[in-house]
Design a protein around this motif. Structure first.
Motif, PDB file in Angstrom:
ATOM      1  N   ASN A 159      38.699  44.390  48.679  1.00 14.91           N
ATOM      2  CA  ASN A 159      40.007  44.990  48.371  1.00 14.91           C
ATOM      3  C   ASN A 159      40.313  46.168  49.289  1.00 14.91           C
ATOM      4  O   ASN A 159      41.457  46.396  49.668  1.00 14.91           O
ATOM      5  CB  ASN A 159      40.024  45.429  46.907  1.00 14.91           C
ATOM      6  N   PRO A 191      43.855  45.145  51.278  1.00 16.05           N
ATOM      7  CA  PRO A 191      44.487  45.454  49.993  1.00 16.05           C
ATOM      8  C   PRO A 191      45.631  44.483  49.687  1.00 16.05           C
ATOM      9  O   PRO A 191      46.137  43.804  50.579  1.00 16.05           O
ATOM     10  CB  PRO A 191      45.021  46.874  50.183  1.00 16.05           C
ATOM     11  N   ASP A 192      45.961  44.467  48.411  1.00 14.20           N
ATOM     12  CA  ASP A 192      47.142  43.716  47.960  1.00 14.20           C
ATOM     13  C   ASP A 192      47.035  42.210  48.136  1.00 14.20           C
ATOM     14  O   ASP A 192      48.034  41.523  48.352  1.00 14.20           O
ATOM     15  CB  ASP A 192      48.420  44.225  48.665  1.00 14.20           C
ATOM     16  N   ARG A 193      45.832  41.687  48.067  1.00 14.99           N
ATOM     17  CA  ARG A 193      45.685  40.226  47.992  1.00 14.99           C
ATOM     18  C   ARG A 193      45.519  39.877  46.513  1.00 14.99           C
ATOM     19  O   ARG A 193      44.555  40.323  45.867  1.00 14.99           O
ATOM     20  CB  ARG A 193      44.472  39.752  48.792  1.00 14.99           C
ATOM     21  N   PRO A 194      46.435  39.074  45.965  1.00 13.86           N
ATOM     22  CA  PRO A 194      46.415  38.817  44.520  1.00 13.86           C
ATOM     23  C   PRO A 194      45.089  38.246  44.016  1.00 13.86           C
ATOM     24  O   PRO A 194      44.627  38.617  42.941  1.00 13.86           O
ATOM     25  CB  PRO A 194      47.554  37.816  44.306  1.00 13.86           C
ATOM     26  N   LEU A 225      42.476  40.936  43.843  1.00 10.89           N
ATOM     27  CA  LEU A 225      42.788  41.824  42.719  1.00 10.89           C
ATOM     28  C   LEU A 225      42.470  41.155  41.381  1.00 10.89           C
ATOM     29  O   LEU A 225      41.970  41.799  40.454  1.00 10.89           O
ATOM     30  CB  LEU A 225      44.266  42.230  42.771  1.00 10.89           C
ATOM     31  N   LYS A 277      48.559  44.866  39.299  1.00 10.28           N
ATOM     32  CA  LYS A 277      48.916  44.725  40.708  1.00 10.28           C
ATOM     33  C   LYS A 277      48.898  43.249  41.107  1.00 10.28           C
ATOM     34  O   LYS A 277      49.782  42.768  41.839  1.00 10.28           O
ATOM     35  CB  LYS A 277      47.920  45.533  41.559  1.00 10.28           C
ATOM     36  N   SER A 278      47.889  42.536  40.622  1.00 11.20           N
ATOM     37  CA  SER A 278      47.774  41.113  40.932  1.00 11.20           C
ATOM     38  C   SER A 278      48.994  40.349  40.398  1.00 11.20           C
ATOM     39  O   SER A 278      49.563  39.513  41.096  1.00 11.20           O
ATOM     40  CB  SER A 278      46.482  40.561  40.309  1.00 11.20           C
ATOM     41  N   GLU A 338      51.881  41.607  39.702  1.00 10.97           N
ATOM     42  CA  GLU A 338      53.080  42.050  40.439  1.00 10.97           C
ATOM     43  C   GLU A 338      53.250  41.234  41.723  1.00 10.97           C
ATOM     44  O   GLU A 338      54.347  40.843  42.088  1.00 10.97           O
ATOM     45  CB  GLU A 338      52.884  43.535  40.767  1.00 10.97           C
ATOM     46  N   LEU A 339      52.108  40.951  42.370  1.00 17.51           N
ATOM     47  CA  LEU A 339      52.161  40.196  43.624  1.00 17.51           C
ATOM     48  C   LEU A 339      52.281  38.695  43.388  1.00 17.51           C
ATOM     49  O   LEU A 339      52.775  37.967  44.235  1.00 17.51           O
ATOM     50  CB  LEU A 339      50.893  40.488  44.450  1.00 17.51           C
TER      51      LEU A 339
END
Lengths: 284, 552
Positions: free
Chosen positions: A126, A130-133, A136, A158-159, A161-162
């Protein structure tokens, strides 16, 4: 597509700028042939044969990322998780900046139930990407397993959200909320999962736990029965189901579920032990 | 009017003003200034599990002068195992002026051997507290001779046991008027064939070599000694159904009547294995109901490394809930008593999250501010000194701070240790904890036995606190301590329940007097006692801020 298939599909040599099979002294020709043989074996469904070919290739080119990566894919396909873990561990050291290896190591460790070992790998993945569902989500599941519900909720949110349609992401969020006592949110999210996937084991477990807290033991039992049916390896679900039966006064079934719970727990411990032993004996 | 309001607020602000260090003063460690020089011994590297688990501490009045005295248990090491004099447990007499005198030599309590835990009771009903010390290689029952000395009568009484004993507690489980004794045991250890440090996977922690166990080592069975009434006890654990034939790793214990049927039941905290709740069948036998009652494992079914057990009516519901300390990266369990079962509310009560990094040991429900709500204190410390050489994720280091949970009055707690300064936050290797009021000022004090170091004697100096009542029970017959009695005090809208226990927390002994914080109330409207034999007593309109004795 199952998580493992996706995991296998996403694994490809990615540690630049290392040359593919650059290994001083290695017989690159024969290694290349072994890789091709393994590919053919894999395509024809001979997972064990592919793994054997790649094991030979690995012995000839132990520092080749391409070979190790192919070996991991074959090991995962053959469900020999110990060797996969040992090789992924080598890959993370060889290519410390490649997120996918840390992710794959973390997810594989999670699969065998070794959450404590999985978490640092997933956190590293992560950090690197970052920001890989999916990372996360895996991280949320790991935090849920280690009861760090606040951290799990952050990762799951966050997951989701993405990737708003991910039922696993929403289920992980529900689990984190149930763990931290936000039962209303947990129930709402779990019911959303069940609307899309009525048999979802985690969502049914969450609903079961929430209903237990509301002292609706009959309904809790029904949800927990579904959780157990869809994930018979879940010691937690068997344990909660034993409590539901106990509250309903059904001592025999409660005891039966306790026995199943114990059995699942032992099986999980044995699995971790076996995989650790296999990993220790398979250092590339 | 305005001036009066300003003055009132100023007074309130002054009362709550932080001390010079920027934190409020709750506890002051007076160990050194009060004359406590005891040091607990353990091998520095803790290469063997047997060097990591000691020791208990007791707060009890051995000389019947109305002042609570202190007893610290010391342990040997593998190196000093053959020399009992290498460990010196210590008895301190409370002089009543903030000082303690070391009376160990005269008392005869100095050398119980490889000591672990301690519990007290007036075993023979002569009105004087006797002392039971558990350990490796045999336990001691020190009979109080009424003159400041004790005599070990464990062998002739039949309670010496053997192997590695840990927790202990007395209770009259069969209602024959005599106090029986339960002893939990831990791991089978042969000092001549010790499991080799770091030898295999069970002797590794996150990839580093550490002591072996308890997983991977054989566990010990437990003992229940029935008091035969002639100075002799008979071991009846197997017959009674509490012998633990599977050899779970027994540590802290608590006797209490969880199902309110008038008969003492028994909770046993087991390390790395499920805990027991033995329901008393009223015929000399017990049945383990921990699983159906919901107190065997964590909410998600994990077997935890349980150490200490505390009982408390933290909801003022008239029922005793259970608080269990556990290994790091598990969590401390708060099992709320819901009447016909318990519910794990550890996360919902907000006690669990802050406990995850710590290995918890001694614990107690403590109304430290006398507001009528029981708070919780926990001492922590790891078992592997090797931890400090590596970074291990969510786990804290070898030395660890304490946890103090303030009861918010709505079923939840706030962890407030940091508000009370270094005495709570300084990392130590805590083990046994005992609770009591050693200066009889109505504020609960805490005494801690730290592994391989000096103890802490924490005097409660909280300036802003409520009124209080301390209740000492005087039982009839052989059970002069009234162990097992249940006391319910009502003051205004507050109704609180306490139980008299022998054996508390982590292998330790609390002051048996029952403490009630009553906030602003100036009297306790009623006190109801249910004696161990089921008879009851009642007192009404008892003035606050005093110690009262209720005789059966």
């Amino acid at each position: 597509m199952t998580a493992r298939v996706m995991l296998i599909a996403m694994l490809a040599a990615a540690c630049v700028p290392q040359p593919a099979i650059a290994q001083r002294g290695a017989d690159t020709g024969s290694v290349r042939e072994l890789l091709q043989t393994a590919r053919r074996q894999s395509q024809s469904g001979d997972a064990a044969g592919a793994l054997a070919s790649l094991r030979t290739a690995r012995s000839r080119a132990p520092n080749s990322e391409e070979v190790l990566s192919a070996f991991v894919q074959a090991a995962l396909a053959a469900r020999t998780l110990g060797p996969a873990i040992a090789t992924l561990d080598a890959l993370t050291r060889m290519c410390p900046d490649v997120a996918q290896y840390h992710y794959a190591l973390g997810v594989t460790l999670m699969e065998v139930g070794d959450v404590a070992a999985a978490r640092p790998s997933l956190e590293q993945a992560n950090r690197l990407e970052p920001d890989r569902p999916r990372t996360l989500l895996a991280l949320a599941l790991a935090f849920n397993s280690s009861k760090q519900y606040a951290e799990a909720k952050t990762a799951a949110l966050k997951s989701v959200e993405l990737d708003p349609e991910s039922v696993d992401g929403i289920a992980a969020l529900a689990e984190a909320e149930a763990g931290s006592g936000a039962t209303r949110d947990a129930e709402a999210h779990a019911r959303r999962v069940l609307a899309a996937s009525p048999a979802h084991a985690t969502a049914n477990l969450v609903i079961g736990i929430v209903l237990m807290q509301q002292e609706r033991y009959g309904d809790a039992r029904d949800a927990l029965e579904k959780a157990v049916a869809n994930n018979p390896a879940s010691a937690a679900a068997h344990y909660q189901l034993s409590l539901a039966y106990a509250r309903l006064g059904d001592e025999a079934r409660a005891q039966q579920q306790v026995e199943l719970y114990r059995q699942k727990l032992r099986e999980s411990e044995e699995r971790i032990k076996a995989v650790r032993a296999a990993a220790a004996g398979e250092k590339p | 009017m305005t001036r009066a309001l300003v003055a009132c607020c100023a007074a309130l602000l002054a009362a709550w003003a932080p001390s010079a260090s920027g934190t409020a003063l709750l506890f002051k460690d007076i160990a050194a200034e009060s004359g406590i020089t005891f040091t607990h011994h353990a091998a520095p590297e803790k290469k063997y599990i047997v060097e990591s688990m000691s020791g208990g501490v007791a707060m009890f009045d051995y000389d019947n002068d109305g002042l609570i005295d202190l007893y610290f248990v010391d342990s040997l090491t593998v190196e000093t195992a053959r020399n009992p004099a290498a460990a010196r447990s210590a008895l301190y007499r409370n002089l009543g002026n903030g000082k303690f005198a070391d009376v160990t030599e005269k008392s005869g309590l100095a050398h119980p051997g490889w000591g672990m835990g301690v519990c007290t009771a007036d075993v023979d009903g002569d009105g004087w507290e006797d002392v039971y010390v558990t350990g490796l290689g045999g336990n001691r029952l020190y009979h109080n001779n009424h003159d400041g000395t004790f005599t070990d009568i464990a062998q002739q009484a039949g309670v010496a046991g053997g192997g590695w004993s840990a927790g202990c507690g007395f209770a009259d489980y069969d209602h024959d008027g005599r106090l029986d004794l339960f002893v939990s045991r831990y791991v089978k250890i042969d000092l001549d064939h010790l499991p080799e440090f770091g030898k295999d996977k069970t002797c590794e922690y996150r990839g580093i070599a550490v002591q072996c166990g308890p997983r991977g080592l054989p566990g010990e069975t437990d003992f229940l000694f029935h008091n035969d009434g002639n100075g002799r006890f008979t071991e009846v654990g197997e017959k009674a159904g509490v012998s633990d034939p599977r050899g779970y790793f027994g540590l802290g214990i608590a006797w209490f009547d969880y199902n309110d049927d008038g008969w003492p039941d028994l909770y046993v905290a087991n390390d790395a294995t499920p805990n027991f709740l033995y329901r008393n069948n009223k015929d000399g036998t017990f049945k383990d109901v921990a699983f159906p009652m919901g107190v065997a494992v964590s909410e998600d079914g994990a077997e935890q490394g349980s150490m200490g057990v505390a009982l408390g009516d933290y909801l003022n519901a008239g029922r005793l809930s259970i608080f269990v300390t556990n290994f790091s990266e598990e969590y401390n369990d708060l099992y709320r008593h819901d009447g016909d079962h318990f519910t794990d509310v550890s996360f919902r009560s907000n006690t669990a999250p802050s406990s995850l990094p710590y290995v918890g040991w001694g614990d107690a429900f403590i109304d430290y501010d006398n507001d009528g709500l029981q708070d919780i204190i926990v001492v922590n410390g790891h078992v592997y000194p090797q931890l400090d050489a590596v970074r291990l994720g969510a786990s804290a280091g070898y030395r660890q701070r304490k946890l103090l949970y303030h009861n918010r009055g709505d079923g939840t707690f706030e962890e407030v240790a940091a508000q009370f300064g270094a005495v709570m936050m300084e990392p130590r290797v805590g083990r046994g904890l005992a609770l009591g009021d050693f200066d009889n000022d109505g504020r609960l004090d805490v005494v801690i036995n730290n592994l391989d170091g000096s103890p802490e004697v924490l005097h409660n100096e909280l300036a802003t606190r409520g009124n209080w009542l301390l209740v000492k029970l005087k039982g009839s017959g052989m059970n002069t301590d009234a162990i097992g009695a249940l006391v319910t005090a009502r003051a205004g809208t507050l109704t609180q329940t306490r139980v008299v226990q022998s054996g508390t927390g982590y292998i330790s002994q609390n002051d048996m007097r029952l403490h009630f914080g009553i906030g602003a109330a100036t009297q306790v409207d009623s006190i109801d006692v249910r004696w161990p034999d089921g008879t009851t007593s009642k007192m009404t309109n008892v003035k606050a801020n005093q110690i009262i004795t209720i005789k059966k």
